[in-house]
Design a protein around this motif. Structure first.
Motif, PDB file in Angstrom:
ATOM      1  N   VAL A 144      -3.866  -2.429  -8.756  1.00 59.53           N
ATOM      2  CA  VAL A 144      -4.521  -3.010  -8.325  1.00 59.53           C
ATOM      3  C   VAL A 144      -4.614  -2.877  -6.496  1.00 59.53           C
ATOM      4  O   VAL A 144      -3.922  -2.812  -5.737  1.00 59.53           O
ATOM      5  CB  VAL A 144      -3.654  -4.575  -8.430  1.00 59.53           C
ATOM      6  CG1 VAL A 144      -4.469  -6.150  -7.927  1.00 59.53           C
ATOM      7  CG2 VAL A 144      -3.436  -5.569  -9.579  1.00 59.53           C
ATOM      8  N   GLN A 145      -6.188  -3.010  -6.250  1.00 57.83           N
ATOM      9  CA  GLN A 145      -6.396  -2.966  -4.941  1.00 57.83           C
ATOM     10  C   GLN A 145      -6.610  -4.227  -4.429  1.00 57.83           C
ATOM     11  O   GLN A 145      -8.081  -5.066  -5.496  1.00 57.83           O
ATOM     12  CB  GLN A 145      -7.599  -2.481  -4.882  1.00 57.83           C
ATOM     13  CG  GLN A 145      -7.487  -0.512  -5.915  1.00 57.83           C
ATOM     14  CD  GLN A 145      -8.451   0.212  -5.523  1.00 57.83           C
ATOM     15  OE1 GLN A 145      -7.744   1.201  -4.745  1.00 57.83           O
ATOM     16  NE2 GLN A 145      -9.307   0.620  -6.368  1.00 57.83           N
ATOM     17  N   LYS A 146      -6.893  -4.347  -2.692  1.00 58.83           N
ATOM     18  CA  LYS A 146      -8.006  -5.431  -1.978  1.00 58.83           C
ATOM     19  C   LYS A 146      -9.269  -5.276  -2.241  1.00 58.83           C
ATOM     20  O   LYS A 146     -10.109  -6.340  -2.771  1.00 58.83           O
ATOM     21  CB  LYS A 146      -7.609  -5.339  -1.058  1.00 58.83           C
ATOM     22  CG  LYS A 146      -6.128  -5.755  -0.065  1.00 58.83           C
ATOM     23  CD  LYS A 146      -5.469  -6.094   0.758  1.00 58.83           C
ATOM     24  CE  LYS A 146      -4.696  -5.975   0.769  1.00 58.83           C
ATOM     25  NZ  LYS A 146      -4.298  -6.060   2.849  1.00 58.83           N
ATOM     26  N   LYS A 147     -10.167  -4.169  -2.984  1.00 61.86           N
ATOM     27  CA  LYS A 147     -11.450  -4.064  -2.548  1.00 61.86           C
ATOM     28  C   LYS A 147     -11.612  -2.867  -3.413  1.00 61.86           C
ATOM     29  O   LYS A 147     -11.400  -2.267  -3.618  1.00 61.86           O
ATOM     30  CB  LYS A 147     -11.854  -4.096  -1.032  1.00 61.86           C
ATOM     31  CG  LYS A 147     -11.356  -3.239  -0.879  1.00 61.86           C
ATOM     32  CD  LYS A 147     -12.392  -2.978   0.640  1.00 61.86           C
ATOM     33  CE  LYS A 147     -11.666  -1.909   1.692  1.00 61.86           C
ATOM     34  NZ  LYS A 147     -12.335  -1.723   2.549  1.00 61.86           N
ATOM     35  N   LYS A 148     -13.046  -2.660  -4.135  1.00 65.08           N
ATOM     36  CA  LYS A 148     -13.343  -1.604  -4.935  1.00 65.08           C
ATOM     37  C   LYS A 148     -14.166  -0.684  -3.808  1.00 65.08           C
ATOM     38  O   LYS A 148     -14.122  -0.879  -2.536  1.00 65.08           O
ATOM     39  CB  LYS A 148     -14.223  -2.245  -5.697  1.00 65.08           C
ATOM     40  CG  LYS A 148     -15.717  -2.103  -4.691  1.00 65.08           C
ATOM     41  CD  LYS A 148     -17.056  -2.163  -5.578  1.00 65.08           C
ATOM     42  CE  LYS A 148     -18.491  -1.870  -5.181  1.00 65.08           C
ATOM     43  NZ  LYS A 148     -19.433  -2.080  -5.569  1.00 65.08           N
ATOM     44  N   ASP A 158      -6.141  -0.140   0.387  1.00 63.32           N
ATOM     45  CA  ASP A 158      -5.635  -1.126   0.621  1.00 63.32           C
ATOM     46  C   ASP A 158      -4.791  -1.411  -0.770  1.00 63.32           C
ATOM     47  O   ASP A 158      -5.081  -2.718  -1.890  1.00 63.32           O
ATOM     48  CB  ASP A 158      -6.522  -2.354   0.818  1.00 63.32           C
ATOM     49  CG  ASP A 158      -6.981  -2.042   2.301  1.00 63.32           C
ATOM     50  OD1 ASP A 158      -6.426  -1.627   2.693  1.00 63.32           O
ATOM     51  OD2 ASP A 158      -8.121  -2.220   2.197  1.00 63.32           O
ATOM     52  N   GLY A 214     -12.597   0.137  -9.733  1.00 56.58           N
ATOM     53  CA  GLY A 214     -12.239  -1.616  -9.633  1.00 56.58           C
ATOM     54  C   GLY A 214     -11.331  -1.698  -8.443  1.00 56.58           C
ATOM     55  O   GLY A 214     -10.727  -1.415  -7.966  1.00 56.58           O
ATOM     56  N   THR A 215     -11.015  -3.368  -8.674  1.00 54.77           N
ATOM     57  CA  THR A 215      -9.551  -4.226  -8.068  1.00 54.77           C
ATOM     58  C   THR A 215      -8.543  -3.654  -8.802  1.00 54.77           C
ATOM     59  O   THR A 215      -7.791  -3.503  -8.700  1.00 54.77           O
ATOM     60  CB  THR A 215     -10.037  -5.572  -7.570  1.00 54.77           C
ATOM     61  OG1 THR A 215     -10.454  -5.837  -8.220  1.00 54.77           O
ATOM     62  CG2 THR A 215     -11.598  -5.484  -6.469  1.00 54.77           C
ATOM     63  N   ASP A 216      -9.196  -3.712 -10.643  1.00 54.97           N
ATOM     64  CA  ASP A 216      -7.956  -3.218 -11.505  1.00 54.97           C
ATOM     65  C   ASP A 216      -8.497  -2.005 -12.472  1.00 54.97           C
ATOM     66  O   ASP A 216      -9.288  -2.376 -13.227  1.00 54.97           O
ATOM     67  CB  ASP A 216      -8.157  -4.620 -12.396  1.00 54.97           C
ATOM     68  CG  ASP A 216      -7.535  -6.104 -11.692  1.00 54.97           C
ATOM     69  OD1 ASP A 216      -6.398  -5.783 -10.343  1.00 54.97           O
ATOM     70  OD2 ASP A 216      -7.901  -6.909 -11.799  1.00 54.97           O
ATOM     71  N   HIS A 235       0.482  -1.381  -0.152  1.00 59.66           N
ATOM     72  CA  HIS A 235      -0.043   0.358  -0.020  1.00 59.66           C
ATOM     73  C   HIS A 235       0.436   1.267   0.023  1.00 59.66           C
ATOM     74  O   HIS A 235       0.743   1.700  -0.942  1.00 59.66           O
ATOM     75  CB  HIS A 235      -0.701   0.280   0.887  1.00 59.66           C
ATOM     76  CG  HIS A 235      -2.045   0.932   1.279  1.00 59.66           C
ATOM     77  ND1 HIS A 235      -2.793   1.102   0.578  1.00 59.66           N
ATOM     78  CD2 HIS A 235      -1.591   2.456   2.236  1.00 59.66           C
ATOM     79  CE1 HIS A 235      -3.477   3.053   0.529  1.00 59.66           C
ATOM     80  NE2 HIS A 235      -2.761   3.413   1.151  1.00 59.66           N
TER      81      HIS A 235
END
Length: 104
Positions: A54-58, A38, A73-75, A13
């Motif tokens: 890239v994230q853990k959650k939206k 995140d 989104g996550t990507d 992060h």
């Protein structure tokens, strides 16, 4: 992915957030353009301008000007260049309320 070849990657992060902010600054984009939470990974390929996050959650963010709710989104991927992002993917929805009052 072939698009990521030769890219610089920041993992985690804190490092990912630093890299994302530095990319926004470098290309003259608003710092609040990509609200992130995140972060797992941020990458950038300087030869093509391709970047990915890239994230853990939206994440949902409400921009005040203009008043707009946006979901990320996550990507998130896109091609950054001076003051623009092309082919941005990962923005799931953008809601905007427009009122047209009657004029007499």
């Amino acid at each position: 992915m072939a698009e990521k070849e030769g890219g610089v990657v920041a993992k985690g992060h804190e490092e990912g957030l630093k890299m994302a902010i530095s990319l926004l600054e470098e290309f003259g984009l608003p710092l609040g353009l990509l609200p992130l939470a995140d972060v797992i990974e941020v990458g950038f390929v300087s030869s093509t301008g391709y970047m990915w996050i890239v994230q853990k959650k939206k994440v949902e963010h409400n921009f005040k000007m203009p008043s707009k709710l946006v979901s990320y989104g996550t990507d998130i991927t896109g091609y950054v260049s001076k003051k623009q992002i092309k082919k941005l993917k990962g923005v799931l929805k953008a809601k905007e309320l427009m009122l047209w009052p009657p004029v007499n």
